[in-house]
Scaffold this motif. Structure first.
Motif, mmCIF file in Angstrom:
data_model
loop_
_atom_site.group_PDB
_atom_site.id
_atom_site.type_symbol
_atom_site.label_atom_id
_atom_site.label_comp_id
_atom_site.label_asym_id
_atom_site.label_seq_id
_atom_site.Cartn_x
_atom_site.Cartn_y
_atom_site.Cartn_z
ATOM 1 N N ARG A 175 -60.247 -30.020 7.761
ATOM 2 C CA ARG A 175 -61.313 -29.984 8.770
ATOM 3 C C ARG A 175 -60.959 -29.007 9.893
ATOM 4 O O ARG A 175 -59.820 -28.555 10.006
ATOM 5 C CB ARG A 175 -61.501 -31.383 9.356
ATOM 6 C CG ARG A 175 -61.963 -32.397 8.345
ATOM 7 C CD ARG A 175 -61.761 -33.813 8.872
ATOM 8 N NE ARG A 175 -62.340 -34.772 7.963
ATOM 9 C CZ ARG A 175 -63.247 -35.666 8.314
ATOM 10 N NH1 ARG A 175 -63.654 -35.763 9.556
ATOM 11 N NH2 ARG A 175 -63.731 -36.493 7.425
ATOM 12 N N SER A 176 -61.916 -28.734 10.742
ATOM 13 C CA SER A 176 -61.714 -27.772 11.841
ATOM 14 C C SER A 176 -60.647 -28.229 12.828
ATOM 15 O O SER A 176 -60.064 -27.416 13.533
ATOM 16 C CB SER A 176 -63.032 -27.507 12.573
ATOM 17 O OG SER A 176 -63.529 -28.709 13.128
ATOM 18 N N ASP A 177 -60.355 -29.532 12.858
ATOM 19 C CA ASP A 177 -59.305 -30.027 13.758
ATOM 20 C C ASP A 177 -57.947 -30.107 13.075
ATOM 21 O O ASP A 177 -56.985 -30.626 13.629
ATOM 22 C CB ASP A 177 -59.677 -31.398 14.327
ATOM 23 C CG ASP A 177 -59.785 -32.486 13.267
ATOM 24 O OD1 ASP A 177 -59.648 -32.188 12.048
ATOM 25 O OD2 ASP A 177 -60.007 -33.650 13.648
ATOM 26 N N GLY A 178 -57.844 -29.593 11.827
ATOM 27 C CA GLY A 178 -56.566 -29.562 11.117
ATOM 28 C C GLY A 178 -56.240 -30.823 10.340
ATOM 29 O O GLY A 178 -55.117 -30.989 9.871
ATOM 30 N N THR A 179 -57.207 -31.719 10.157
ATOM 31 C CA THR A 179 -56.959 -32.962 9.435
ATOM 32 C C THR A 179 -57.662 -32.972 8.084
ATOM 33 O O THR A 179 -58.592 -32.201 7.845
ATOM 34 C CB THR A 179 -57.450 -34.195 10.231
ATOM 35 O OG1 THR A 179 -58.871 -34.090 10.416
ATOM 36 C CG2 THR A 179 -56.746 -34.309 11.570
ATOM 37 N N PHE B 166 -53.152 -35.395 9.779
ATOM 38 C CA PHE B 166 -53.031 -34.044 10.307
ATOM 39 C C PHE B 166 -52.213 -33.183 9.351
ATOM 40 O O PHE B 166 -51.099 -33.529 8.976
ATOM 41 C CB PHE B 166 -52.375 -34.045 11.690
ATOM 42 C CG PHE B 166 -52.363 -32.694 12.335
ATOM 43 C CD1 PHE B 166 -53.535 -32.134 12.816
ATOM 44 C CD2 PHE B 166 -51.188 -31.971 12.438
ATOM 45 C CE1 PHE B 166 -53.541 -30.878 13.405
ATOM 46 C CE2 PHE B 166 -51.175 -30.709 13.035
ATOM 47 C CZ PHE B 166 -52.358 -30.171 13.519
ATOM 48 N N SER C 41 -53.602 -26.913 12.059
ATOM 49 C CA SER C 41 -54.773 -26.126 12.450
ATOM 50 C C SER C 41 -54.799 -24.758 11.780
ATOM 51 O O SER C 41 -55.871 -24.174 11.617
ATOM 52 C CB SER C 41 -54.834 -25.983 13.969
ATOM 53 O OG SER C 41 -53.651 -25.388 14.457
ATOM 54 N N ARG D 197 -57.216 -24.788 8.744
ATOM 55 C CA ARG D 197 -58.600 -25.241 8.870
ATOM 56 C C ARG D 197 -59.500 -24.506 7.872
ATOM 57 O O ARG D 197 -59.337 -23.310 7.627
ATOM 58 C CB ARG D 197 -59.094 -25.093 10.301
ATOM 59 C CG ARG D 197 -59.211 -23.673 10.771
ATOM 60 C CD ARG D 197 -59.632 -23.622 12.242
ATOM 61 N NE ARG D 197 -59.708 -22.272 12.712
ATOM 62 C CZ ARG D 197 -58.713 -21.587 13.243
ATOM 63 N NH1 ARG D 197 -57.534 -22.143 13.383
ATOM 64 N NH2 ARG D 197 -58.888 -20.348 13.638
#
Length: 190
Positions: free
Chosen positions: A134-138, A147, A150, A153
């Motif tokens: 995801r865009s938040d690195g998760t 996590f 990032s 992403r």
């Protein structure tokens, strides 16, 4: 990208562990390193605190600084002229001991590996679970957010079982660590 398009792709790039090639994140990844992996170039790092492992590069910087940058020129245009002159002399006139006293231009050959026109997602085998970062690195894993980093992403990571409670996490060919299932955390490789 322009240099790779003109001169071809290297198989690997040796660098220290700092930006823009390395970071303190999982796998030492930066956005640049992720891009290099996607186009088929393997970043290789020297050991932290051991610049002698990249001695040729360090020596080149010393020569460049002495001959073309110290003291700096008063304008960008005049500094660029000094760099251009240095590059010509270094590659076309100055013999190099490591090359049997030949000049680099006399032995240079471009890489036969072409820069790919497009690069898609990493692909994984049939046994891998695949998740998009995801865009938040998760990534989403068993109902929880884990996590990954990032720098990854929007990339696909592959997750393959190892042992009873763990999973290897990959970004393309690079194994990043082990996802410990009961803790929802990725333990980096040593």
């Amino acid at each position: 990208a322009a240099a790779f398009g003109e001169y071809g792709l290297p198989r690997w790039i040796l660098s220290d562990n700092g930006p823009p090639f390395g970071s303190s994140g999982l796998g030492g990844l930066t956005r640049l390193r992720v891009w290099l992996l996607k186009i088929g170039v393997t970043p290789v790092f020297i050991q932290p605190g051991h610049p002698e492992q990249n001695g040729r590069h360090e020596r080149f910087h010393l020569t460049l600084k002495r001959e073309a940058a110290s003291p700096p020129s008063p304008t960008i245009a005049s500094q660029q002229a000094r760099f251009t002159k240095f590059r010509r002399i270094y590659n076309e006139e100055r013999p190099h001991e490591a090359l049997g006293m030949a000049v680099p231009a006399s032995v240079y050959e471009p890489s036969p590996r072409e820069m790919p026109s497009k690069h898609g997602d990493f692909e994984y085998g049939d046994t891998a679970e695949v998740r998009r970062v995801r865009s938040d690195g998760t990534i989403k894993w068993n109902g929880a957010l884990v996590f990954v980093g990032s720098a990854m992403r929007d990339e696909l990571v592959g997750i393959e079982p190892v042992g009873v409670f763990g999973w290897h996490v990959y970004l393309g060919p690079l194994r990043l660590g082990v996802l410990v299932e009961d803790k929802n955390v990725i333990v980096p490789l040593e």
